[in-house]
Write an enzyme that holds these catalytic residues in place. Structure first.
Site, PDB file in Angstrom:
ATOM      1  CD  GLU A   1      -2.582   1.756   0.489  1.00 63.99           C
ATOM      2  OE1 GLU A   1      -2.582   2.951   0.142  1.00 63.99           O
ATOM      3  OE2 GLU A   1      -3.367   0.912   0.003  1.00 63.99           O
TER       4      GLU A   1
ATOM      5  CB  ALA B   1       1.746  -1.410  -6.502  1.00 66.15           C
TER       6      ALA B   1
ATOM      7  CG  ASP C   1      -9.025  -3.798  -3.739  1.00 58.76           C
ATOM      8  OD1 ASP C   1      -9.772  -3.239  -4.553  1.00 58.76           O
ATOM      9  OD2 ASP C   1      -9.272  -3.872  -2.515  1.00 58.76           O
TER      10      ASP C   1
END
Length: 508
Positions: free
Chosen positions: A322, A357, A374
């Site tokens: 994250e 990411a 996600d």
């Protein structure tokens, strides 16, 4: 030091300060647009092109003012202090209440650019009044101070003004600096160039401007809270602005005792507690129907996907990547979120990595049995790279033999071209795909892409009965209406992010 040298040094210092202020106004408008609208490239292009053009207009408009250069310069700085200082608040208000953001941005950029453009001719005239010199030499001195001042403004905005004062108050602080710089230069070194009436008028105007900007500074928090609440249907119970995004939690209660907690990132709804289980069951369980010893989650900082993953005893380790540590901290500590994610971040099987990411995947350690992507919708330049062929190719490189990947892919009903572009992009990265969609009332019809690298087209199935899904439901989820299919979609890449344009068109 002789007075003329002192005046010349003060004038060049004023050029330095004014250039810094002007660039801060530009960066403030670009940043606000990226926060509110999401398309950073378009916001930067509109703001900079309009301002640069207006600066040329301002330079021409300042020619008749050279006869009273000192008084005109102070007036320009006062006007710039008011308009530039209040520009962020005014644009935020136009977005929250009037839905006229782009038009207001063009007007603000044009007016600020015109005023900034008027500065240099007036300062050039004042410089020549201090000591006559060749035009080329004077231009070199002024531009040197101007460009170095722009460096100061460019560095001060992200590293000082934004983190310490925030956008609204930061612009107001710069406005005060603008006003003080103009008045100080004129009154200390060019006092004799102005009439007594002009001096008194400018002092009175400066006091009014300073009082107004100070009052706006004190009222900024209340104004921002009111404007923010106008953007959301339900009461805001928690909000913050991080270096990466705006995070807002709202909460409402129905007469029947139902609590609806909602998370928004940069104004976009991420989940509603009433029906988020439908989204997360569809996202997580089909991809975990195969091997699931080691799981990678890219995004998912609210911990709700983690909650579903951790239901499986076979899962030995979950790595969650994250970008925003503030999102992780909120999901770990806020009682509204911990009640929803069941304290998933406290499970010893979970390893949290705070990183981008895209950058993390380039050096990812090891392989994973399942990968869950996600991430927020690709409506910003910074997020569009996470929906690129290059990103999915790097994700494929961390898939263990027989592993599966799932990507949240937006709405095939409201944004069908975006949805099928994501599917085409995943396939262009060398993966076989199975698109599917489910109904999530808060979002509408919502889609996902299940993918695998070294196995046939992955079949949809669940490990067992869930609240909203079973095998029959998932079989039906692979069927799309004829008018929701896209013909020959183009893959999105880093150099040609077609997904960004499609998002802007379809979610307008």
């Amino acid at each position: 030091m002789p007075r003329h040298r002192l005046a010349r040094a003060a004038l060049l210092a004023t050029v330095f300060v004014c250039a810094a202020c002007g660039l801060v106004y530009e960066l403030s408008l670009v940043t606000l647009g990226s926060y509110l609208i999401g398309d950073t490239a378009a916001q930067a292009s509109i703001t900079l092109s309009v301002m640069v053009c207006a600066m040329g207009v301002g330079a021409l408009a300042a020619k008749p003012l050279r006869r009273c250069a000192a008084a005109a310069f102070v007036a320009v700085e006062l006007a710039l202090a008011v308009i530039g200082g209040l520009s962020v608040a005014a644009l935020y208000a136009s977005y929250a209440w009037l839905n006229l953001y782009t038009a207001a941005l063009v007007v603000a950029a044009a007016v600020i650019g015109t005023l900034v453009g008027a500065e240099i001719p007036l300062l050039m005239e004042l410089l020549q009044q201090v000591r006559k010199q060749e035009a080329s030499s004077a231009v070199a001195d002024l531009f040197a101070a101007d460009y170095v001042g722009a460096l100061l403004g460019g560095l001060a905005f992200p590293f000082l003004l934004l983190p310490v004062f925030g956008q609204i108050r930061g612009s107001l602080v710069v406005g005060v600096v603008n006003a003080v710089a103009g008045l100080a230069l004129a009154f200390f070194f060019f006092r004799d160039k102005m009439t007594r009436a002009a001096r008194h008028s400018l002092v009175a105007a400066t006091l009014v401007v300073a009082t107004g900007l100070t009052s706006a500074y004190l009222y900024a928090d209340r104004f921002e809270a009111t404007a923010q609440q106008a953007l959301f249907a339900h009461p805001i119970v928690w909000q913050t602005r991080t270096p990466y995004q705006q995070i807002v939690l709202t909460e409402s209660f129905s007469p029947f005792g139902t609590t609806d907690t909602r998370l928004y990132l940069n104004g976009g709804l991420q989940f509603s507690s009433v029906d988020e289980y439908r989204y997360h069951e569809a996202l997580v369980h089909p991809v975990l129907a195969g091997s699931r010893r080691s799981v990678l989650v890219l995004g998912g900082g609210d911990g709700l996907a983690l909650r579903e993953i951790l239901r499986y005893r076979e899962v030995e380790q979950v790595t969650l990547v994250e970008l925003d540590p503030a999102m992780i901290e909120l999901a770990r500590t806020d009682p509204r979120l911990t009640a929803l994610n069941r304290h998933s971040f406290d499970d010893p099987r979970v390893r949290v990595v705070t990183a981008d990411a895209f950058a993390w995947l380039r050096g990812a350690p090891g392989l994973f049995d399942a990968v869950i992507v996600d991430l927020p919708d690709p409506d910003q330049t910074s997020v569009a790279k996470l929906y690129s062929q290059e990103f999915y190719a790097m994700t494929a490189n961390v898939l263990a033999p027989g592993a599966r990947m799932v990507v949240q892919s937006g709405s095939p009903f409201f944004a069908p071209r975006s949805f099928w572009t994501i599917d085409a992009t995943v396939r262009a990265a060398g993966l076989r795909t199975t698109p599917y969609h489910v109904d999530v009332p808060s979002f509408g019809d919502w889609g996902f892409v299940l993918a695998a690298a070294d196995t046939p087209v992955p079949a949809l199935r669940t490990p067992g009965p869930l609240r909203s899904l079973d095998d029959r439901t998932l079989t039906a989820a692979t069927v799309f209406a004829p008018d929701r299919r896209a013909a020959d979609p183009e893959a999105s890449t880093l150099m040609h992010p077609v997904i960004l344009d499609l998002q802007r068109q379809e979610w307008r």
